[in-house]
Motif scaffolding. Structure first.
Motif, mmCIF file in Angstrom:
data_model
loop_
_atom_site.group_PDB
_atom_site.id
_atom_site.type_symbol
_atom_site.label_atom_id
_atom_site.label_comp_id
_atom_site.label_asym_id
_atom_site.label_seq_id
_atom_site.Cartn_x
_atom_site.Cartn_y
_atom_site.Cartn_z
ATOM 1 N N ASP A 271 0.837 -1.206 0.000
ATOM 2 C CA ASP A 271 0.000 0.000 0.000
ATOM 3 C C ASP A 271 0.869 1.253 0.000
ATOM 4 O O ASP A 271 0.598 2.217 -0.738
ATOM 5 C CB ASP A 271 -0.913 -0.009 1.224
ATOM 6 C CG ASP A 271 -1.797 1.230 1.282
ATOM 7 O OD1 ASP A 271 -2.632 1.407 0.381
ATOM 8 O OD2 ASP A 271 -1.637 2.029 2.225
ATOM 9 N N ARG A 275 1.057 4.127 -2.975
ATOM 10 C CA ARG A 275 0.740 5.524 -2.684
ATOM 11 C C ARG A 275 1.895 6.449 -3.055
ATOM 12 O O ARG A 275 1.682 7.561 -3.548
ATOM 13 C CB ARG A 275 0.365 5.683 -1.204
ATOM 14 C CG ARG A 275 -1.014 5.143 -0.872
ATOM 15 C CD ARG A 275 -1.457 5.455 0.543
ATOM 16 N NE ARG A 275 -0.689 4.700 1.532
ATOM 17 C CZ ARG A 275 0.203 5.249 2.351
ATOM 18 N NH1 ARG A 275 0.467 6.547 2.273
ATOM 19 N NH2 ARG A 275 0.847 4.510 3.233
ATOM 20 N N ARG A 278 1.966 6.662 -6.835
ATOM 21 C CA ARG A 278 0.816 7.437 -7.298
ATOM 22 C C ARG A 278 1.054 8.932 -7.121
ATOM 23 O O ARG A 278 0.772 9.734 -8.023
ATOM 24 C CB ARG A 278 -0.431 7.006 -6.512
ATOM 25 C CG ARG A 278 -1.723 7.686 -6.931
ATOM 26 C CD ARG A 278 -2.838 7.299 -5.972
ATOM 27 N NE ARG A 278 -2.849 5.861 -5.750
ATOM 28 C CZ ARG A 278 -3.207 5.280 -4.603
ATOM 29 N NH1 ARG A 278 -3.567 6.031 -3.572
ATOM 30 N NH2 ARG A 278 -3.211 3.970 -4.492
ATOM 31 N N ARG A 279 1.577 9.303 -5.957
ATOM 32 C CA ARG A 279 1.803 10.728 -5.691
ATOM 33 C C ARG A 279 2.786 11.336 -6.683
ATOM 34 O O ARG A 279 2.541 12.415 -7.240
ATOM 35 C CB ARG A 279 2.321 10.906 -4.259
ATOM 36 C CG ARG A 279 2.625 12.359 -3.905
ATOM 37 C CD ARG A 279 3.028 12.493 -2.453
ATOM 38 N NE ARG A 279 4.275 11.770 -2.156
ATOM 39 C CZ ARG A 279 4.754 11.613 -0.916
ATOM 40 N NH1 ARG A 279 4.091 12.116 0.118
ATOM 41 N NH2 ARG A 279 5.881 10.961 -0.733
ATOM 42 N N ALA A 304 -4.410 7.124 -9.448
ATOM 43 C CA ALA A 304 -5.163 6.259 -8.542
ATOM 44 C C ALA A 304 -5.870 5.130 -9.296
ATOM 45 O O ALA A 304 -6.217 4.111 -8.712
ATOM 46 C CB ALA A 304 -6.173 7.068 -7.749
#
Length: 376
Positions: A271, A275, A278-279, A304
Motif C-alpha cells: 500500500d 501511494r 501514485r503521488r 489512482a
C-alpha cells in the motif's frame, strides 16, 4: 540415545519406549531408525515422481509441504500454484497423503499413487479412505488451527507431581505464560499458568503442580481457526491434539498477534509503495499521458486508477522515467517493480504460508522509494 546432553527430550530412535521397557524390567529392543534415515530430496516434479517410484511400498517417499512447493519453484499455496501442482501430480498418477493443501507448511506428506494406500494391496482400505484424495479432488484451503507453526511443535510441559518451583522456573527461563501438564503415561492433564499459580497460592498451601492445575481446551488441527479465536483470547492459549491423541502443539494469543503481523506487513508495504508511486506520477504526468498507456483510457482520471502493471508500461519509456527525476537505474527499478507486482498478485490469494524472500523484496522497494522521495 543419540544425545550428548545431560538433560534432553526423548524424541528420536524410539528412546521413550526403550526407557519404558527398561523400567519395566524388560530388555532394550534397540533403536528403530527407519524414520531417521534421510531420504534424498527432489528438486523438480520429475525427480519427485522418480523418488516416489523408487520408494518401497511400505515406506513411501516423504517430504515437507515446503519441499514439495520447492519442486515447482514456488513458496506459497496460492490457488494457481495449487492447481498446477495438482495437475502435474495427477499426470504422474500421484497424490499426497494427507492433502498438501491443508496443514502447516512444515508438515510432512507422503507421495502415493492415486487411489492406493501405502502398504496395502488392491486399493484403499476402508478405514483410511478419507486420508487419500486424488489430486483433482482436493478441497479448497480454509484457515485451520493446524496451519499455524506453533500448533505443530513440541509442547513444553511439567508433570502433576513436579513442584511449583519447577514450573515457575521453566516459565521464567523460557518466557512462557503457561505450561502443559502431562503425566508419565503421556496424557494431557491440563495446564498451569501464572494466573492459576497465583490463585492456588492465595487459596492456601501449595506445593505441587497438581495444586495449581486447571482444565485445558484441546482441539484437533483440522478445527476452523476463526471459530477458536475467542477461546484463545479468553484463555490465552489452547492445545492441539493430533490423530494419534498426543498433544502436538499449543496456540497462544501471542502466536496470533505474531501471525497477524506477518500477514499484514506485506499489505502495508505494498500500500505504501502504491501511494508513493501514485503521488509522484500525479505530480509529473498529465492525465492524457496516463491514458495513453491504459487499457481502458476512459476510466483513468489520475494515477489512482493505475495498477502496478500500468506503472511498468508508463515508465518503460526512458523519457517518462526521467520525468520522475529519481537518481535510479531504470532497468533495475522496473525489474524490482515487476517483482513487487507479482508478489502483490500472489498475496491477494490469502494463505497462511509465510513470505520469505518476497518480504525482503517489498521492504527494499519501499525503502528505495522513501530514500528518493523522503516525504511522509
Amino acid at each position: 540415545m543419540g544425545s550428548l546432553l545431560t538433560i534432553c527430550g526423548l524424541h528420536r530412535f524410539g528412546a521413550a519406549e526403550r526407557i519404558a521397557n527398561l523400567a519395566a524390567g524388560s530388555v532394550d529392543p534397540g533403536p528403530d531408525v527407519a524414520d531417521e534415515r534421510p531420504q534424498p530430496m527432489a528438486s523438480t516434479p520429475a525427480e519427485l515422481a522418480a523418488r516416489a517410484a523408487e520408494a518401497d511400498v511400505s515406506s513411501p517417499f516423504k517430504l515437507t509441504i515446503r519441499e514439495l512447493l520447492d519442486c515447482w519453484g514456488v513458496v506459497r499455496r496460492t490457488s494457481s500454484n495449487i492447481a498446477q501442482i495438482e495437475t502435474d501430480l495427477s499426470e504422474y498418477g500421484l497424490t499426497t497423503k494427507p492433502p498438501f493443501t491443508e496443514g502447516w507448511i512444515g508438515t510432512k506428506v507422503e507421495i502415493v499413487p492415486i487411489g492406493e494406500e501405502p502398504g496395502g494391496e488392491g486399493g484403499v482400505e476402508a478405514g483410511d479412505a478419507e486420508d487419500v484424495q486424488e489430486a483433482s479432488e482436493f478441497v479448497p484451503i480454509t484457515l485451520r488451527v493446524g496451519m499455524l507453526g506453533p500448533a505443530n511443535k513440541d509442547v513444553a510441559s511439567v508433570r502433576p507431581e513436579d513442584g511449583l518451583d519447577t514450573a515457575t522456573t521453566r516459565m521464567l527461563i523460557e518466557n512462557y505464560s503457561q505450561l502443559a501438564v502431562i503425566d508419565s503415561q503421556g496424557n494431557l492433564c491440563g495446564a498451569v499458568s501464572w494466573e492459576s499459580i497465583g490463585k492456588a497460592r492465595l487459596s492456601g498451601h501449595t506445593v505441587a503442580v497438581s495444586d495449581a492445575l486447571v482444565p485445558a481446551r484441546v482441539v484437533h488441527p483440522s478445527e476452523d481457526l476463526l471459530s477458536q479465536l475467542d477461546e484463545i483470547y479468553r484463555r490465552g492459549y489452547l492445545f492441539v491434539r493430533g490423530a494419534d491423541q498426543s498433544s502436538t502443539g499449543i496456540v497462544t494469543a501471542a502466536d496470533l498477534t505474531g501471525q497477524f503481523g506477518e500477514l499484514t506487513r506485506p499489505f502495508v508495504l505494498i500500500d505504501e509503495a502504491e501511494r508513493r508511486l501514485r503521488r509522484r506520477v500525479d505530480e509529473v504526468f498529465e492525465v492524457e499521458e496516463l491514458r495513453q498507456v491504459a487499457r481502458n483510457p476512459k476510466k483513468v482520471h489520475s494515477a489512482a486508477d493505475f495498477t502496478l502493471g500500468s506503472y511498468g508500461f508508463l515508465l518503460k519509456e526512458p523519457e517518462n522515467f526521467r520525468k520522475l527525476a529519481w537518481p535510479l537505474d531504470q532497468t533495475i527499478f522496473l525489474a524490482c517493480l515487476e517483482e513487487v507486482r507479482k508478489i502483490r498478485n500472489d498475496i491477494m490469494h490469502f494463505t497462511l504460508d509465510p513470505l520469505t524472500a518476497e518480504l525482503d523484496t517489498l521492504a527494499g522497494f519501499v525503502q528505495m522509494l522513501r530514500t528518493v522521495d523522503p516525504r511522509g
